[in-house]
Motif scaffolding. Sequence first.
Motif, PDB file in Angstrom:
ATOM      1  N   UNK A 272       0.849  -1.188   0.000  1.00 24.30           N
ATOM      2  CA  UNK A 272       0.000   0.000   0.000  1.00 24.30           C
ATOM      3  C   UNK A 272       0.883   1.236   0.000  1.00 24.30           C
ATOM      4  N   UNK A 273       0.768   2.022  -1.045  1.00 29.17           N
ATOM      5  CA  UNK A 273       1.438   3.315  -1.090  1.00 29.17           C
ATOM      6  C   UNK A 273       0.488   4.336  -0.482  1.00 29.17           C
ATOM      7  N   UNK A 274       1.037   5.273   0.289  1.00 26.66           N
ATOM      8  CA  UNK A 274       0.235   6.316   0.925  1.00 26.66           C
ATOM      9  C   UNK A 274       0.763   7.670   0.473  1.00 26.66           C
ATOM     10  N   UNK A 275      -0.164   8.566   0.128  1.00 28.24           N
ATOM     11  CA  UNK A 275       0.214   9.938  -0.193  1.00 28.24           C
ATOM     12  C   UNK A 275      -0.947  10.836   0.191  1.00 28.24           C
ATOM     13  N   UNK A 276      -0.634  12.080   0.460  1.00 29.62           N
ATOM     14  CA  UNK A 276      -1.660  13.035   0.908  1.00 29.62           C
ATOM     15  C   UNK A 276      -2.443  12.494   2.103  1.00 29.62           C
ATOM     16  N   UNK A 277      -1.809  11.701   2.945  1.00 29.15           N
ATOM     17  CA  UNK A 277      -2.452  11.177   4.145  1.00 29.15           C
ATOM     18  C   UNK A 277      -3.418  10.033   3.910  1.00 29.15           C
TER      19      UNK A 277
END
Length: 173
Positions: free
Chosen positions: A36-41
Amino acid sequence: MLSSDNRKNVAPLDPSDLTIGDLLVALADHKDKPLVFRYDGQPVKPGYHVTEVKAGQFSALDCEANPESWSEIFVQLWDVDEGGPVHMPAGKFSAIIRKVSDHVALDQAAKLTFEVSDGVRPMELHRAAQPSLVGDVVEVELSPRPSSCKPRDRWLKEQKAVSASCCGESRCC
Protein backbone atom coordinates in the motif's frame (compact mmCIF):
# COMPACT_ATOMS: atom_id res chain seq x y z
CA MET A 1 14.56 -4.74 5.66
CA LEU A 2 11.23 -3.36 6.79
CA SER A 3 10.73 -1.33 9.89
CA SER A 4 7.79 -2.05 12.15
CA ASP A 5 5.58 0.95 12.57
CA ASN A 6 2.80 1.86 14.93
CA ARG A 7 2.37 5.08 12.93
CA LYS A 8 2.14 7.26 16.07
CA ASN A 9 5.75 7.50 17.22
CA VAL A 10 7.67 6.93 14.02
CA ALA A 11 10.00 9.56 12.67
CA PRO A 12 10.34 8.70 8.99
CA LEU A 13 13.82 8.17 7.62
CA ASP A 14 15.07 10.72 5.14
CA PRO A 15 13.39 9.38 2.01
CA SER A 16 15.56 11.21 -0.47
CA ASP A 17 18.00 8.32 -0.78
CA LEU A 18 15.59 5.40 -1.26
CA THR A 19 16.43 3.58 -4.48
CA ILE A 20 14.57 0.94 -6.45
CA GLY A 21 17.16 -1.54 -5.16
CA ASP A 22 16.41 -0.53 -1.55
CA LEU A 23 12.70 -0.96 -2.17
CA LEU A 24 13.02 -4.38 -3.81
CA VAL A 25 15.26 -5.66 -1.01
CA ALA A 26 12.76 -4.44 1.59
CA LEU A 27 9.87 -6.18 -0.20
CA ALA A 28 11.68 -9.50 -0.81
CA ASP A 29 10.57 -11.21 2.41
CA HIS A 30 6.97 -9.98 2.18
CA LYS A 31 5.87 -11.13 -1.28
CA ASP A 32 2.34 -12.14 -0.25
CA LYS A 33 1.59 -9.06 1.85
CA PRO A 34 -0.46 -6.24 0.33
CA LEU A 35 1.67 -3.30 -0.81
CA VAL A 36 0.00 0.00 0.00
CA PHE A 37 1.44 3.32 -1.09
CA ARG A 38 0.24 6.32 0.93
CA TYR A 39 0.21 9.94 -0.19
CA ASP A 40 -1.66 13.03 0.91
CA GLY A 41 -2.45 11.18 4.15
CA GLN A 42 -4.45 8.46 2.35
CA PRO A 43 -3.69 4.99 0.97
CA VAL A 44 -3.87 4.37 -2.77
CA LYS A 45 -7.02 2.59 -3.83
CA PRO A 46 -6.95 -1.23 -3.92
CA GLY A 47 -7.06 -1.28 -7.73
CA TYR A 48 -4.02 0.92 -8.30
CA HIS A 49 -1.86 0.15 -11.32
CA VAL A 50 1.83 0.51 -12.04
CA THR A 51 1.28 2.03 -15.47
CA GLU A 52 4.86 2.83 -16.43
CA VAL A 53 8.43 2.45 -15.23
CA LYS A 54 11.00 4.77 -16.81
CA ALA A 55 14.75 4.98 -16.40
CA GLY A 56 16.63 8.13 -17.27
CA GLN A 57 20.12 9.52 -17.20
CA PHE A 58 20.12 13.28 -16.71
CA SER A 59 22.74 15.95 -17.29
CA ALA A 60 22.20 19.55 -16.26
CA LEU A 61 23.76 22.77 -15.06
CA ASP A 62 22.74 24.02 -11.63
CA CYS A 63 22.06 27.67 -10.82
CA GLU A 64 25.81 28.36 -10.38
CA ALA A 65 26.64 26.67 -13.72
CA ASN A 66 28.02 23.53 -12.05
CA PRO A 67 27.52 20.40 -14.15
CA GLU A 68 25.24 17.83 -12.54
CA SER A 69 24.38 14.28 -13.62
CA TRP A 70 22.29 11.53 -12.10
CA SER A 71 20.24 8.44 -12.86
CA GLU A 72 16.59 8.37 -11.92
CA ILE A 73 13.84 5.78 -12.09
CA PHE A 74 10.22 6.89 -12.31
CA VAL A 75 7.43 4.54 -11.25
CA GLN A 76 4.03 5.78 -12.36
CA LEU A 77 1.09 4.86 -10.11
CA TRP A 78 -2.47 5.25 -11.35
CA ASP A 79 -4.58 5.58 -8.21
CA VAL A 80 -7.83 3.94 -9.33
CA ASP A 81 -10.15 1.33 -7.88
CA GLU A 82 -10.28 -1.19 -10.73
CA GLY A 83 -8.43 -4.23 -9.43
CA GLY A 84 -10.64 -5.75 -6.80
CA PRO A 85 -11.02 -5.49 -3.05
CA VAL A 86 -7.34 -5.93 -2.07
CA HIS A 87 -4.11 -4.09 -2.78
CA MET A 88 -1.44 -5.53 -5.06
CA PRO A 89 0.88 -8.00 -3.28
CA ALA A 90 4.48 -6.82 -2.80
CA GLY A 91 5.63 -9.78 -4.91
CA LYS A 92 3.56 -8.63 -7.89
CA PHE A 93 5.05 -5.14 -7.68
CA SER A 94 8.54 -6.67 -7.57
CA ALA A 95 7.68 -8.90 -10.55
CA ILE A 96 6.58 -5.84 -12.55
CA ILE A 97 9.90 -4.14 -11.82
CA ARG A 98 11.82 -7.34 -12.74
CA LYS A 99 9.90 -7.58 -16.04
CA VAL A 100 10.76 -3.98 -16.84
CA SER A 101 14.42 -4.68 -16.05
CA ASP A 102 14.37 -7.43 -18.71
CA HIS A 103 13.83 -4.69 -21.32
CA VAL A 104 15.10 -1.46 -19.75
CA ALA A 105 18.38 -1.05 -17.88
CA LEU A 106 17.46 -0.12 -14.29
CA ASP A 107 20.28 1.24 -12.18
CA GLN A 108 19.50 -0.27 -8.76
CA ALA A 109 21.18 2.74 -7.09
CA ALA A 110 19.28 5.39 -9.10
CA LYS A 111 17.17 8.06 -7.45
CA LEU A 112 13.58 6.78 -7.19
CA THR A 113 10.61 9.01 -7.99
CA PHE A 114 6.93 8.07 -8.01
CA GLU A 115 4.55 9.82 -10.38
CA VAL A 116 1.05 9.59 -8.91
CA SER A 117 -2.32 10.56 -10.35
CA ASP A 118 -5.91 9.43 -10.05
CA GLY A 119 -6.49 10.17 -13.73
CA VAL A 120 -8.25 13.43 -12.89
CA ARG A 121 -5.76 15.43 -10.85
CA PRO A 122 -2.43 16.33 -12.45
CA MET A 123 0.42 13.93 -11.92
CA GLU A 124 2.50 14.71 -8.84
CA LEU A 125 6.12 13.76 -8.15
CA HIS A 126 6.83 11.96 -4.88
CA ARG A 127 9.76 10.39 -3.08
CA ALA A 128 9.39 7.24 -1.03
CA ALA A 129 10.24 6.55 2.60
CA GLN A 130 11.58 3.19 3.72
CA PRO A 131 8.72 0.63 3.70
CA SER A 132 7.08 -0.23 7.02
CA LEU A 133 5.21 -3.30 8.14
CA VAL A 134 1.89 -2.09 9.58
CA GLY A 135 -0.08 -5.09 10.77
CA ASP A 136 -0.10 -7.48 7.82
CA VAL A 137 0.43 -4.75 5.20
CA VAL A 138 3.60 -3.29 3.70
CA GLU A 139 3.21 0.49 3.54
CA VAL A 140 5.34 2.96 1.64
CA GLU A 141 4.79 6.59 2.53
CA LEU A 142 5.15 8.93 -0.42
CA SER A 143 5.83 12.62 0.10
CA PRO A 144 5.97 15.42 -2.47
CA ARG A 145 9.41 15.76 -4.01
CA PRO A 146 10.59 19.30 -3.23
CA SER A 147 12.81 21.30 -5.50
CA SER A 148 16.22 22.26 -4.18
CA CYS A 149 19.23 24.40 -4.94
CA LYS A 150 22.18 22.03 -5.30
CA PRO A 151 24.88 24.63 -4.49
CA ARG A 152 22.98 25.59 -1.32
CA ASP A 153 22.51 21.91 -0.42
CA ARG A 154 26.25 21.28 -0.84
CA TRP A 155 27.08 24.34 1.28
CA LEU A 156 24.71 23.24 4.06
CA LYS A 157 26.24 19.75 4.04
CA GLU A 158 29.73 21.24 4.30
CA GLN A 159 28.64 23.50 7.17
CA LYS A 160 27.12 20.57 9.02
CA ALA A 161 30.33 18.55 8.58
CA VAL A 162 32.47 21.47 9.81
CA SER A 163 30.16 22.00 12.80
CA ALA A 164 30.17 18.30 13.67
CA SER A 165 33.96 18.04 13.51
CA CYS A 166 34.49 21.25 15.51
CA CYS A 167 31.91 20.64 18.20
CA GLY A 168 33.02 17.06 18.61
CA GLU A 169 36.30 18.26 20.13
CA SER A 170 36.43 19.16 23.83
CA ARG A 171 38.57 22.28 23.28
CA CYS A 172 36.05 23.77 20.88
CA CYS A 173 32.76 25.56 21.55
